[in-house]
Design an enzyme around this catalytic site. Structure first.
Site, PDB file in Angstrom:
ATOM      1  N   CYS A 162       3.567  -8.123   2.775  1.00 17.65           N
ATOM      2  CA  CYS A 162       3.957  -9.498   2.480  1.00 17.65           C
ATOM      3  C   CYS A 162       5.018  -9.951   3.478  1.00 17.65           C
ATOM      4  O   CYS A 162       5.813  -9.150   3.956  1.00 17.65           O
ATOM      5  CB  CYS A 162       4.504  -9.713   1.079  1.00 17.65           C
ATOM      6  SG  CYS A 162       3.386  -9.237  -0.238  1.00 17.65           S
ATOM      7  N   ARG A 165       1.627  -8.164   8.069  1.00 16.57           N
ATOM      8  CA  ARG A 165       2.258  -7.511   6.932  1.00 16.57           C
ATOM      9  C   ARG A 165       1.504  -7.759   5.627  1.00 16.57           C
ATOM     10  O   ARG A 165       1.820  -7.156   4.599  1.00 16.57           O
ATOM     11  CB  ARG A 165       3.689  -8.002   6.779  1.00 16.57           C
ATOM     12  CG  ARG A 165       4.542  -7.713   7.993  1.00 16.57           C
ATOM     13  CD  ARG A 165       5.914  -8.248   7.784  1.00 16.57           C
ATOM     14  NE  ARG A 165       6.560  -7.570   6.689  1.00 16.57           N
ATOM     15  CZ  ARG A 165       7.310  -6.484   6.819  1.00 16.57           C
ATOM     16  NH1 ARG A 165       7.528  -5.981   8.004  1.00 16.57           N
ATOM     17  NH2 ARG A 165       7.849  -5.919   5.779  1.00 16.57           N
ATOM     18  N   TRP A 173       0.113  -9.731   0.309  1.00 17.63           N
ATOM     19  CA  TRP A 173      -0.767  -8.576   0.136  1.00 17.63           C
ATOM     20  C   TRP A 173      -0.736  -8.271  -1.354  1.00 17.63           C
ATOM     21  O   TRP A 173       0.299  -7.878  -1.889  1.00 17.63           O
ATOM     22  CB  TRP A 173      -0.237  -7.402   0.959  1.00 17.63           C
ATOM     23  CG  TRP A 173      -1.154  -6.228   1.024  1.00 17.63           C
ATOM     24  CD1 TRP A 173      -2.147  -6.019   1.939  1.00 17.63           C
ATOM     25  CD2 TRP A 173      -1.145  -5.065   0.183  1.00 17.63           C
ATOM     26  NE1 TRP A 173      -2.755  -4.811   1.708  1.00 17.63           N
ATOM     27  CE2 TRP A 173      -2.169  -4.209   0.641  1.00 17.63           C
ATOM     28  CE3 TRP A 173      -0.373  -4.674  -0.910  1.00 17.63           C
ATOM     29  CZ2 TRP A 173      -2.442  -2.987   0.045  1.00 17.63           C
ATOM     30  CZ3 TRP A 173      -0.661  -3.455  -1.511  1.00 17.63           C
ATOM     31  CH2 TRP A 173      -1.680  -2.622  -1.034  1.00 17.63           C
ATOM     32  N   ASN A 227       8.921 -10.725  -1.878  1.00 18.03           N
ATOM     33  CA  ASN A 227       8.304  -9.445  -1.494  1.00 18.03           C
ATOM     34  C   ASN A 227       8.887  -8.390  -2.422  1.00 18.03           C
ATOM     35  O   ASN A 227      10.093  -8.401  -2.671  1.00 18.03           O
ATOM     36  CB  ASN A 227       8.672  -9.053  -0.060  1.00 18.03           C
ATOM     37  CG  ASN A 227       8.049  -9.967   0.971  1.00 18.03           C
ATOM     38  OD1 ASN A 227       7.187 -10.769   0.652  1.00 18.03           O
ATOM     39  ND2 ASN A 227       8.496  -9.839   2.215  1.00 18.03           N
ATOM     40  N   GLY A 228       8.058  -7.445  -2.860  1.00 19.98           N
ATOM     41  CA  GLY A 228       8.570  -6.375  -3.723  1.00 19.98           C
ATOM     42  C   GLY A 228       7.876  -6.393  -5.066  1.00 19.98           C
ATOM     43  O   GLY A 228       6.811  -6.996  -5.226  1.00 19.98           O
ATOM     44  N   GLU A 237      -5.619  12.808  12.199  1.00 22.90           N
ATOM     45  CA  GLU A 237      -5.181  11.493  12.635  1.00 22.90           C
ATOM     46  C   GLU A 237      -6.357  10.728  13.268  1.00 22.90           C
ATOM     47  O   GLU A 237      -6.491   9.517  13.073  1.00 22.90           O
ATOM     48  CB  GLU A 237      -4.005  11.632  13.613  1.00 22.90           C
ATOM     49  CG  GLU A 237      -3.576  10.368  14.323  1.00 22.90           C
ATOM     50  CD  GLU A 237      -3.120   9.239  13.386  1.00 22.90           C
ATOM     51  OE1 GLU A 237      -2.972   9.457  12.179  1.00 22.90           O
ATOM     52  OE2 GLU A 237      -2.944   8.107  13.886  1.00 22.90           O
ATOM     53  N   LYS A 240      -7.639   7.120  11.906  1.00 20.60           N
ATOM     54  CA  LYS A 240      -7.686   5.911  12.739  1.00 20.60           C
ATOM     55  C   LYS A 240      -9.079   5.293  12.667  1.00 20.60           C
ATOM     56  O   LYS A 240      -9.229   4.091  12.524  1.00 20.60           O
ATOM     57  CB  LYS A 240      -7.329   6.298  14.169  1.00 20.60           C
ATOM     58  CG  LYS A 240      -6.550   5.335  14.951  1.00 20.60           C
ATOM     59  CD  LYS A 240      -5.054   5.296  14.745  1.00 20.60           C
ATOM     60  CE  LYS A 240      -4.558   5.248  13.339  1.00 20.60           C
ATOM     61  NZ  LYS A 240      -3.148   5.488  13.186  1.00 20.60           N
ATOM     62  N   GLU A 256      -9.763   3.670   9.137  1.00 21.04           N
ATOM     63  CA  GLU A 256      -8.993   2.491   8.730  1.00 21.04           C
ATOM     64  C   GLU A 256      -9.334   1.244   9.519  1.00 21.04           C
ATOM     65  O   GLU A 256      -9.240   0.146   8.992  1.00 21.04           O
ATOM     66  CB  GLU A 256      -7.483   2.762   8.705  1.00 21.04           C
ATOM     67  CG  GLU A 256      -6.812   2.888  10.028  1.00 21.04           C
ATOM     68  CD  GLU A 256      -5.329   3.217   9.900  1.00 21.04           C
ATOM     69  OE1 GLU A 256      -4.653   2.666   9.029  1.00 21.04           O
ATOM     70  OE2 GLU A 256      -4.852   4.032  10.708  1.00 21.04           O
ATOM     71  N   HIS A 284     -17.456  27.255   5.785  1.00 26.72           N
ATOM     72  CA  HIS A 284     -17.196  27.540   4.361  1.00 26.72           C
ATOM     73  C   HIS A 284     -17.610  26.374   3.470  1.00 26.72           C
ATOM     74  O   HIS A 284     -17.167  26.294   2.327  1.00 26.72           O
ATOM     75  CB  HIS A 284     -15.709  27.867   4.163  1.00 26.72           C
ATOM     76  CG  HIS A 284     -15.287  29.110   4.875  1.00 26.72           C
ATOM     77  ND1 HIS A 284     -15.732  30.358   4.513  1.00 26.72           N
ATOM     78  CD2 HIS A 284     -14.503  29.304   5.966  1.00 26.72           C
ATOM     79  CE1 HIS A 284     -15.224  31.271   5.337  1.00 26.72           C
ATOM     80  NE2 HIS A 284     -14.477  30.641   6.231  1.00 26.72           N
ATOM     81  N   LYS A 301       0.634  -3.667   6.987  1.00 26.25           N
ATOM     82  CA  LYS A 301       1.675  -2.879   7.642  1.00 26.25           C
ATOM     83  C   LYS A 301       2.820  -2.737   6.641  1.00 26.25           C
ATOM     84  O   LYS A 301       3.139  -3.687   5.940  1.00 26.25           O
ATOM     85  CB  LYS A 301       2.141  -3.647   8.884  1.00 26.25           C
ATOM     86  CG  LYS A 301       2.934  -2.833   9.865  1.00 26.25           C
ATOM     87  CD  LYS A 301       2.040  -2.041  10.782  1.00 26.25           C
ATOM     88  CE  LYS A 301       2.777  -1.316  11.858  1.00 26.25           C
ATOM     89  NZ  LYS A 301       1.944  -0.243  12.421  1.00 26.25           N
TER      90      LYS A 301
HETATM   91  C1  F6R Z   1      -2.021   4.421   9.770  1.00 27.37           C
HETATM   92  C2  F6R Z   1      -0.844   3.785   9.268  1.00 27.37           C
HETATM   93  C3  F6R Z   1      -0.289   4.215   7.959  1.00 27.37           C
HETATM   94  C4  F6R Z   1       1.218   4.435   8.114  1.00 27.37           C
HETATM   95  C5  F6R Z   1       1.858   4.758   6.768  1.00 27.37           C
HETATM   96  C6  F6R Z   1       3.350   5.023   6.907  1.00 27.37           C
HETATM   97  O1  F6R Z   1      -2.397   3.924  11.003  1.00 27.37           O
HETATM   98  O2  F6R Z   1      -0.314   2.933   9.902  1.00 27.37           O
HETATM   99  O3  F6R Z   1      -0.902   5.375   7.487  1.00 27.37           O
HETATM  100  O4  F6R Z   1       1.414   5.453   9.036  1.00 27.37           O
HETATM  101  O5  F6R Z   1       1.651   3.723   5.861  1.00 27.37           O
HETATM  102  O6  F6R Z   1       4.015   3.929   7.458  1.00 27.37           O
HETATM  103  P1  F6R Z   1       5.465   4.057   8.044  1.00 27.37           P
HETATM  104  O7  F6R Z   1       5.379   4.947   9.252  1.00 27.37           O
HETATM  105  O8  F6R Z   1       5.882   2.662   8.395  1.00 27.37           O
HETATM  106  O9  F6R Z   1       6.316   4.681   6.985  1.00 27.37           O
END
Ligand code: F6R
Length: 608
Positions: free
Chosen positions: A2, A27, A74, A100-101, A483, A487, A490, A506, A603
């Site tokens: 948000c 965000r 969000w 936000n929150g 990872e 990637k 997502e 296994h 984000k």
């Molecule tokens: C993946 C991604 C998320 C963040 C996770 C932690 O690409 O961006 O998995 O890594 O939400 O976010 P931070 O690092 O901001 O605590």
């Protein structure tokens, strides 16, 4: 998660609000809204389900006011809809709030307010704030007093901005667990939840502390605590260039951020390598050599990609410092009543510094007397402030939802920590020099990988149509596989599963077919033969293999190969990960996905 913006000054607020929301859209992006108050009296509100562009299209030309607030959402409480979008109003449409929150006691407050006549028009927790503030905004009461009194009844986290039709010469904002930044202009003031919305207008900012409120007027601001004590805050200057917040000619922020990695890695290393003693200088750790020698274990906490970067970090610490180290999702750790030991060092990892689960894990460790360091990108963020010390990544603002450059810089930061710890323990000067030289070589080696972007795009187009993809790696390669799979899923929504290569036989070998190709990490290290045997097992089951390797495997073992420059074995994972970022990016583009704003995500996950 948000975004909040607000403006007060001589100009029309709406253009700033809409532009600021577009900048904050990464965000949260399921709905957006704005409210303005002006000389003509009353509050005008527009809010829509959808993107900021949909909101801009819905705002009429006459929608003007010199004071305004805006929000991009969000969804947490209630589905994305026009009604659930912020701002939210009280019955009389006098008070407008963006938030936000999470308000934890929203149900209880809602019941009481409804009994007193409040009519609720949304399913959100935020709406209680509008009614609650209005209930305290009796005749002659200053808005800041009404907000303070209302927040005294609220349990939860918030960053809020409040507009009052009857006091349009001010906006009141408050922070508790969700960031609020004031931007100081020339006879105008800006507010946002993130500096990226402000930097085009001002570089002078004030970050509110948790528990702090501010009354913002066109000619300045006053900050105070929830118990009405005035606080004194000096503005600081935002030092990132404005173009850090633009796509800079790239088609997406994600591609730009992938290509920024040589520079961001240089910044993470900047001034921290000590060639004379073959170690790293990390002043921010606030731990001297004697204290470091007493550490018997390292526990790394982070979420999502930060957790996977922590897995690479744990391996680096074990290998270079020979201290047992383990990474755990902060979101799990905080709920399992963890045993906190005096001789364990806890390290919290977060790009945003706002992730609620990670913050809560840090607070849990500290509450039990543990010592926590932070590996954080966002300077002054909640997690950075909560930790006892740590190191900043200096990777620069990361706007795309999927983390790339912050991930890489986190692993570099762990290499520095491991080198520093190692040289205090038993890592020899020769091994220290080996790691220092390898770290210095990384930016150029990353450039070499990035130069293959077009070739990787062709491979991505070929594999993107698969029903899913398997990612495998052994030991150091396993976090790379995790990872890489993260990637891909997502941003492209292609199902991807990561497995230790050693575990394939296994169980998951049953899945292998021409429709489920495998991305295999095949570094030229002591496990090369084992990895090649695994490739043979996959090919024998008609599986397709895309190898990411230092040397091209025989054609019968891999259908395609991406070659990566060799570093030292401990640092190889970092370089092996870069092509996987490009693979995910190009697969997402080939499938027409919204690369920077993947569905259902946002984000900074500032909620539980
Ligand atoms: C993946 C991604 C998320 C963040 C996770 C932690 O690409 O961006 O998995 O890594 O939400 O976010 P931070 O690092 O901001 O605590």
């Amino acid at each position: 998660m948000c975004g909040i913006v607000a403006y007060i000054g001589p100009k029309d607020a709406t253009p700033f609000l809409l532009e600021g929301l577009a900048r904050l859209e990464y965000r949260g992006y399921d709905s957006a809204g704005v409210a303005v108050a002006g000389r003509t009296g009353g509050i005008k509100v527009r809010k829509v389900k959808g993107r900021v562009a949909d909101l801009a299209a819905a705002v009429p030309a006459r929608f003007k006011g010199s004071t305004g607030i805006g929000h991009t959402r969000w969804a947490t409480h209630g589905v994305p809809s026009d009604a659930n979008a912020h701002p939210h109003l009280d019955n009389a449409e006098r008070i407008a709030v963006v938030h936000n929150g999470i308000i934890e006691n929203a149900d209880e407050l809602r019941a009481k307010l409804a009994a007193d006549g409040a009519v609720f028009r949304s399913e959100t927790d935020t709406e209680v704030l509008g009614h609650l503030i209005a209930a305290h905004a009796a005749e002659g009461v200053e808005l800041e007093e009404a907000v303070r009194a209302a927040l005294g009844k609220v349990v939860g986290t918030y960053g809020i901005a409040v507009l009052d039709a009857e006091q349009p010469d001010r906006i009141v904002v408050a922070r508790n667990g969700s960031p609020i930044v004031l931007g100081l202009g020339e006879k105008e003031m800006f507010v946002a939840s993130d500096v990226s919305a402000l930097v085009r207008y001002t570089r002078q900012v004030v970050h509110l502390e948790d528990g702090e409120l501010a009354t913002v007027r066109a000619d300045g601001f006053r900050t105070f605590t929830e118990d009405a004590r005035t606080t004194h805050r000096q503005p600081s200057t935002v030092d990132w260039e404005i173009d850090s917040y633009d796509t800079g000619g790239y088609e997406h922020f994600l591609l730009k951020e992938i290509h920024e990695q040589p520079g961001s890695v240089e910044r993470t290393l900047g001034g921290r390598l000590d060639e004379r003693f073959a170690t790293a200088h990390l002043g921010g750790l606030n731990l001297d050599a004697r204290e470091l020698r007493e550490i018997r274990r390292v526990k790394i906490l982070g979420c999502g990609s930060a957790y996977y970067a922590g897995e690479m970090g744990a391996q680096l610490i074990e290998e270079l410092a020979r201290i047992p180290a383990h990474s755990e999702p902060a979101s799990e750790f905080r709920y399992r009543n963890p045993v906190i030991e005096a001789d364990t060092l806890y390290i919290a990892v977060s790009q945003s510094g706002e992730t609620y689960d990670t913050l809560a894990a840090v607070q849990e460790v500290k509450r039990k007397g543990g010592r926590v360091l932070g590996v954080v990108n966002t300077v002054g963020s909640a997690i950075a402030r909560e930790c006892d010390g740590g190191i900043y990544l200096h990777a620069g603002p990361e706007i795309s939802v999927a983390s790339t450059k912050a991930f890489t810089s986190t692993v570099v930061a762990f290499a520095l920590i491991a080198l520093h710890f190692g040289r205090i323990h038993d890592l020899s000067p020769a091994d220290g020099r080996r790691i220092v030289s390898a770290l210095k070589a990384l930016p150029d080696q990353i450039r070499e990988v990035l130069a293959q972007s077009d070739a990787i795009a062709e491979l991505a187009a070929e594999y993107a149509g698969s029903e899913g993809m398997m990612f495998i790696g052994r030991v150091r390669g396993y976090p790379v596989a995790r990872e890489g799979a993260q990637k891909l899923k997502e941003i492209s929504y292609v199902h991807a599963e990561a497995y230790p290569a050693s575990e394939l036989k296994h169980g998951p070998l049953a899945l292998i077919s021409p429709e489920l190709p495998t991305v295999a990490l095949v570094p030229d290290d002591e496990l090369l033969d084992k990895n090649l045997t695994t490739l043979g097992e996959i090919k024998a089951r008609s599986g397709r293999v895309l190898a990411v390797a230092h040397r091209r495997p025989e054609a019968k073992l891999a259908d395609h190969c991406i070659l990566v420059p060799k570093s030292e074995p401990e640092l190889d994972p970092l370089l092996l990960n870069i092509p996987l970022q490009l693979l995910a990016y190009h697969a997402a583009v080939a499938l027409g996905r919204d690369v920077d704003k993947p569905r259902n995500l946002a984000k900074s996950v500032t909620v539980e």
